[in-house]
Design an enzyme around this catalytic site. Structure first.
Site, short mmCIF file in Angstrom:
data_model
loop_
_atom_site.label_atom_id
_atom_site.label_comp_id
_atom_site.label_asym_id
_atom_site.label_seq_id
_atom_site.Cartn_x
_atom_site.Cartn_y
_atom_site.Cartn_z
N ASP A 1 0.76 -0.88 0.02
CA ASP A 1 0.39 0.02 -0.26
C ASP A 1 0.96 1.30 -0.23
O ASP A 1 1.84 1.07 -0.27
CB ASP A 1 -1.04 -0.19 1.26
CG ASP A 1 -0.14 -0.14 2.15
OD1 ASP A 1 0.79 0.46 2.72
OD2 ASP A 1 -0.47 0.05 3.41
N HIS A 2 0.30 2.54 0.40
CA HIS A 2 1.15 3.61 0.46
C HIS A 2 2.17 3.41 1.22
O HIS A 2 3.11 3.75 0.94
CB HIS A 2 0.25 4.79 0.72
CG HIS A 2 -1.09 4.78 1.45
ND1 HIS A 2 -2.30 4.00 1.04
CD2 HIS A 2 -0.86 5.15 3.20
CE1 HIS A 2 -2.20 3.96 2.58
NE2 HIS A 2 -1.44 4.82 3.06
N CYS B 1 2.82 -3.56 4.13
CA CYS B 1 2.54 -2.62 4.51
C CYS B 1 3.07 -1.59 5.49
O CYS B 1 4.34 -1.68 6.10
CB CYS B 1 1.42 -2.59 4.91
SG CYS B 1 1.03 -3.91 6.15
N GLY B 2 2.06 -0.82 6.20
CA GLY B 2 3.44 0.12 7.68
C GLY B 2 3.75 -0.18 8.71
O GLY B 2 4.38 -0.08 8.45
N THR B 3 2.78 -1.83 9.16
CA THR B 3 3.46 -2.85 9.68
C THR B 3 3.91 -3.78 9.53
O THR B 3 4.49 -4.68 10.42
CB THR B 3 2.13 -2.64 10.96
OG1 THR B 3 1.18 -3.23 10.93
CG2 THR B 3 2.05 -1.70 11.79
N GLY B 4 3.20 -4.75 7.99
CA GLY B 4 3.57 -5.43 7.96
C GLY B 4 2.59 -6.63 8.67
O GLY B 4 2.05 -7.75 7.93
N GLY C 1 -1.52 -5.58 8.56
CA GLY C 1 -2.76 -5.82 7.64
C GLY C 1 -2.23 -7.15 6.74
O GLY C 1 -3.51 -7.83 6.23
N MET C 2 -1.09 -6.88 5.84
CA MET C 2 -1.20 -7.72 4.48
C MET C 2 -1.13 -9.10 5.60
O MET C 2 -1.04 -10.50 4.50
CB MET C 2 0.47 -7.14 4.53
CG MET C 2 -0.03 -6.31 3.23
SD MET C 2 -1.09 -6.80 1.71
CE MET C 2 0.10 -4.84 0.52
N HIS D 1 11.05 -23.66 9.27
CA HIS D 1 9.95 -24.29 10.31
C HIS D 1 8.96 -24.15 9.93
O HIS D 1 7.76 -25.12 9.91
CB HIS D 1 10.26 -24.33 11.88
CG HIS D 1 11.37 -24.60 12.41
ND1 HIS D 1 11.17 -24.66 14.16
CD2 HIS D 1 12.18 -25.15 12.45
CE1 HIS D 1 12.38 -25.31 14.78
NE2 HIS D 1 12.96 -25.57 13.69
N ARG E 1 9.59 -33.31 11.06
CA ARG E 1 8.75 -32.81 11.87
C ARG E 1 7.70 -31.84 11.64
O ARG E 1 6.71 -32.20 12.05
CB ARG E 1 9.37 -33.24 13.07
CG ARG E 1 9.95 -32.08 13.47
CD ARG E 1 10.77 -32.00 14.93
NE ARG E 1 10.89 -30.69 15.34
CZ ARG E 1 12.28 -29.67 15.09
NH1 ARG E 1 13.25 -30.69 13.71
NH2 ARG E 1 12.78 -29.16 15.23
N HIS E 2 8.38 -30.97 11.01
CA HIS E 2 7.41 -29.92 10.61
C HIS E 2 6.27 -30.36 9.57
O HIS E 2 5.64 -29.72 9.38
CB HIS E 2 8.13 -28.69 10.41
CG HIS E 2 9.07 -28.42 11.07
ND1 HIS E 2 9.14 -27.50 12.63
CD2 HIS E 2 11.25 -28.06 11.20
CE1 HIS E 2 10.33 -27.75 13.29
NE2 HIS E 2 11.37 -28.31 12.02
#
Ligand code: RB5
Length: 150
Positions: free
Chosen positions: A8-9, A65-68, A70-71, A98, A132-133
């Site tokens: 986003d912006h 995005c601004g924080t990561g 929302g995406m 993992h 195991r993962h």
């Protein structure tokens, strides 16, 4: 590896830096927007990039995005997507080894470019361990099947 990229912006400038880095490494990628100067909703652009991973056209996505956050929320609505919002080396390495993360989300208002590119490098270069993962991922696939509404 083909990577779908979107922002986003608030993530636009960092996205440009990530795309320059991918170009330097010769990694094929496609920008799903937004464009410079637009004010947009991250939901719409995350969706476009992630759809391309779901369709098999791209292998992984990097969303900014601004924080990561929302995406990551958007991306994890999609079946088969394991989006991880990464802020440090250890979590980034684990997200691949993992969790077999196929979608990295970054915060353009949180991470300076050099730190973000360090995270992108680790995310690109760390292999999934399997073993195991894989049993745990299988439980996630099963959970998706139980809850998926097409
Ligand atoms: C946009 O202002 C901001 O809310 C968005 O970029 C993102 O941080 C949301 O999670």
């Amino acid at each position: 590896m083909k990577i779908a990229v979107a922002s986003d912006h608030a993530g636009y400038e960092l996205k440009k830096g990530v795309m320059d880095y991918l170009s330097e490494r010769g990694i094929e990628h496609q920008d799903f927007g937004c464009r410079h100067g637009e004010r947009v909703d991250y939901v719409d652009f995350g969706e476009k990039a992630v759809q391309s991973v779901c369709s098999g056209k791209h292998d992984r996505a990097v969303l900014v995005c601004g924080t990561g956050l929302g995406m990551a929320i958007v991306a994890n609505k999609f079946k088969g997507i394991r989006a991880t919002s990464c802020l440090d080396e250890y979590a980034t390495e684990m997200s691949r080894s993992h969790n077999d993360s196929n979608c990295l989300t970054l915060g353009g208002r949180i991470l300076p470019l050099d730190e973000a590119l360090h995270i992108v490098r680790i995310w690109l270069d760390t292999e999934y361990e399997g073993g195991r993962h894989q049993e745990r991922l299988q439980k996630i696939f099963d959970l998706e099947e139980r809850n998926f509404k097409p």
